[in-house]
Design an enzyme around this catalytic site. Structure first.
Site, PDB file in Angstrom:
ATOM      1  N   PHE A 151     -14.051 -11.985  57.696  1.00 19.95           N
ATOM      2  CA  PHE A 151     -13.812 -12.389  59.081  1.00 19.95           C
ATOM      3  C   PHE A 151     -13.849 -11.145  59.960  1.00 19.95           C
ATOM      4  O   PHE A 151     -13.113 -10.188  59.723  1.00 19.95           O
ATOM      5  CB  PHE A 151     -12.459 -13.083  59.241  1.00 19.95           C
ATOM      6  CG  PHE A 151     -12.221 -13.585  60.642  1.00 19.95           C
ATOM      7  CD1 PHE A 151     -12.705 -14.812  61.050  1.00 19.95           C
ATOM      8  CD2 PHE A 151     -11.527 -12.813  61.560  1.00 19.95           C
ATOM      9  CE1 PHE A 151     -12.505 -15.277  62.343  1.00 19.95           C
ATOM     10  CE2 PHE A 151     -11.316 -13.255  62.863  1.00 19.95           C
ATOM     11  CZ  PHE A 151     -11.812 -14.493  63.250  1.00 19.95           C
ATOM     12  N   ASP A 235     -13.955  -2.421  58.903  1.00 20.34           N
ATOM     13  CA  ASP A 235     -13.198  -3.227  59.853  1.00 20.34           C
ATOM     14  C   ASP A 235     -11.723  -3.146  59.453  1.00 20.34           C
ATOM     15  O   ASP A 235     -11.265  -3.833  58.542  1.00 20.34           O
ATOM     16  CB  ASP A 235     -13.698  -4.670  59.816  1.00 20.34           C
ATOM     17  CG  ASP A 235     -12.965  -5.578  60.782  1.00 20.34           C
ATOM     18  OD1 ASP A 235     -11.864  -5.209  61.234  1.00 20.34           O
ATOM     19  OD2 ASP A 235     -13.470  -6.680  61.060  1.00 20.34           O
ATOM     20  N   LYS A 264      -5.637  -4.804  67.071  1.00 19.96           N
ATOM     21  CA  LYS A 264      -4.349  -5.412  66.729  1.00 19.96           C
ATOM     22  C   LYS A 264      -3.158  -4.493  66.989  1.00 19.96           C
ATOM     23  O   LYS A 264      -2.700  -4.359  68.109  1.00 19.96           O
ATOM     24  CB  LYS A 264      -4.389  -5.942  65.301  1.00 19.96           C
ATOM     25  CG  LYS A 264      -5.199  -7.233  65.168  1.00 19.96           C
ATOM     26  CD  LYS A 264      -4.993  -7.898  63.845  1.00 19.96           C
ATOM     27  CE  LYS A 264      -5.810  -9.177  63.691  1.00 19.96           C
ATOM     28  NZ  LYS A 264      -5.357 -10.280  64.542  1.00 19.96           N
TER      29      LYS A 264
END
Length: 408
Positions: A151, A235, A264
Site C-alpha cells: 500500500f 516507503d 505520518k
C-alpha cells in the site's frame, strides 16, 4: 468556556452520524465514534467516554495528543508566519530539511522535497523514478516495480504502485509500466534488470497487517538495484520517524536506499510529507520539475521540528524499542488461542489471528475503551504513541484480554 461556546460545542455533537452521512463524501464509511479531545495516549468521544488510543491516528500522533512541545511550537509559529508559498524559504523549513538529511543518513548529498501527505510524497517518488531513464534517448528504462499486497496511497500515481487489486479495480487504467511482483527473492531476481527505473518497497507492509519482508529480501533488492542502476525507494510513511525503535526501519535492516518517503508521524498530526534522496538520486530533479503550494510551509515544518526534537530529547527511539518488547510480552503472556503470531518492529505490531475475527475483536476492544485496528480479518494492528509507558501497557493488556475473551 462561555455559555455561548458551550452551546455551540454541544450543538456540534448533535446527530453527528446523520450530519456526516449528509455532508461527507460517500468514499468515507461512517466513523465509529466522534472524538472531541485528547491527552497523551487517551482520547474522549462526544459522550465523554475515554479511550486508550493504541492506533495514534494510524501511526501519526507520535507524541500522543496535546503534547506541550507540539502545542507550543505550532502556536508560536502560526502567530508569526503560517504560510508563504515555495517562492520563499523559511527557517523552520530549512531546519527540518537539514534534520531529515541527518536522521536518514542521507548527509550532505541528500536533498528533501516537502509535500502535504504520504501519498503526495509517493507521487514525487514516482516522478523521481521517471527521471531515472538511464539512456540519452530516455526510452529504455520505463518500468517501476512494487510488491503485491503493498500500500502506497490512493492518488493515481500512488495507487498505481499499490499492490491491492480491490483498491485499484474501479480506477483502471492506472499508470503504465508499473508491475507488482511477489515478495520473494526469486521474483526479484527474475524482474530487476536494466529496463527498470525504480523498485518501491515498504520495509514492513503496514496496511497488509504489519507484515515483515522475508529474511534477506531487502538486502538482495539492494544488490540487484545497485547492479542495474535501479532506484531503490523505501516507503517509510508508516515505519519512519522512530516508530520501529530507530529513526527508520531500513537502519535496522542493513541497507541504504536511494530515496525514502516520509510522512505520518513526522509532524505529530499536522499534515506533512517528504521525499528524501541519497547520493546520485539527488541530482535527478531540476528546477521546475515538481512543486507544492503548501509543501514545507513554516507551520508544518515547525511541527516537524518539534516532534523530532522531542523524540531526541526524551529518547523516544529507545522508548519505542523497549515498550515494543514489553507490549509483545504482554500479548504473548495472555496465552490466547486466537493469537497465532506477532509481527513488526518497535511500536508497529501486527497480531496474526488463528481465526478470521479481527473486525469483531477490534469492535469489542472499542466497546471496552481501547482503540486498535483490523486492517484485514486475520490481523490486528497496534501503533500506540511513542510516549506510551507502563500504565498504558498494563491497561492495554487488561482491555485486550477482555476483548479477546468476548470473541472466543
Amino acid at each position: 468556556m462561555t455559555d455561548v461556546d458551550t452551546e455551540r460545542v454541544s450543538t456540534d455533537y448533535l446527530d453527528w452520524e446523520a450530519r456526516f452521512g449528509s455532508a461527507m463524501m460517500g468514499s468515507l464509511a461512517l466513523p465509529q465514534r466522534m472524538l472531541v479531545r485528547g491527552d497523551g495516549c487517551y482520547v474522549w468521544d462526544a459522550a465523554g467516554t475515554r479511550y486508550l488510543d493504541f492506533l495514534a491516528g494510524i501511526a501519526v500522533n507520535a507524541l500522543g495528543h496535546g503534547h506541550p512541545a507540539l502545542v507550543e511550537a505550532v502556536s508560536a509559529q502560526i502567530a508569526s508566519l503560517a504560510h508563504v508559498s515555495n517562492y520563499f524559504a523559511t527557517p523552520p523549513q530549512l531546519r527540518l530539511a537539514e534534520t531529515l538529511r541527518r536522521i536518514t543518513g542521507a548527509g550532505d548529498r541528500g536533498r528533501v522535497f516537502f509535500a502535504n501527505s504520504g501519498a503526495e510524497a509517493v507521487e514525487a517518488a514516482v516522478k523521481l523514478a521517471r527521471l531515472n531513464r538511464g539512456h540519452p534517448d530516455g526510452g529504455n528504462r520505463r518500468r517501476i516495480v512494487s510488491l503485491t499486497n503493498s500500500f502506497h496511497g490512493r492518488t493515481i500515481g500512488s495507487l498505481s504502485l499499490t499492490g491491492k487489486p480491490a483498491l485499484r479495480a474501479d480506477f483502471e487504467p492506472l499508470l503504465p509500466f508499473v508491475e507488482h511482483i511477489d515478495t520473494t527473492i526469486e521474483a526479484l531476481e527474475a524482474t530487476i534488470d536494466d529496463t527498470v527505473a525504480a523498485l518501491v518497497i515498504e520495509p514492513i507492509k503496514g496496511e497488509a497487517g504489519v507484515v515483515d519482508l522475508p529474511r534477506g529480501f531487502l538486502a538482495r533488492a539492494r544488490e540487484l538495484t545497485e547492479e542495474h542502476g535501479v532506484l531503490l525507494i523505501l516507503d517509510e510513511i508508516q515505519t519512519g520517524v522512530g516508530r520501529t525503535g530507530t529513526w527508520f526501519a531500513f537502519q535496522q535492516l542493513g541497507v541504504v536506499p536511494d530515496a525514502v518517503v516520509v510522512a505520518k508521524g513526522l509532524a505529530g498530526g499536522v499534515p506533512i510529507g517528504a521525499l528524501v534522496t541519497f547520493g546520485w538520486a539527488s541530482d535527478l530533479f531540476t528546477a521546475g520539475q515538481h512543486g507544492s503550494t503548501f509543501g514545507g510551509n513554516p507551520l508544518a515544518a515547525a511541527a516537524g521540528n518539534a516532534v523530532v526534537g522531542e523524540i531526541e530529547r526524551a529518547d523516544l527511539l529507545g522508548n519505542a524499542a523497549r515498550r515494543g518488547a514489553e507490549l509483545r510480552t504482554a500479548i504473548t503472556t495472555l496465552g490466547s488461542p486466537l493469537i497465532a503470531e506477532l509481527r513488526g518492529m518497535g511500536l508497529l505490531i501486527g497480531i496474526g489471528l488463528a481465526e478470521p475475527r479481527a473486525a469483531a475483536l477490534s469492535a469489542a476492544a472499542l466497546e471496552r475503551g481501547l482503540i486498535i485496528n483490523a486492517p484485514n480479518e486475520s490481523s490486528i494492528r497496534l501503533a500506540p504513541p511513542l510516549v506510551v509507558g507502563d500504565t498504558e501497557i498494563a491497561e492495554f493488556r487488561a482491555l485486550f484480554a477482555q476483548a479477546l475473551e468476548s470473541v472466543l
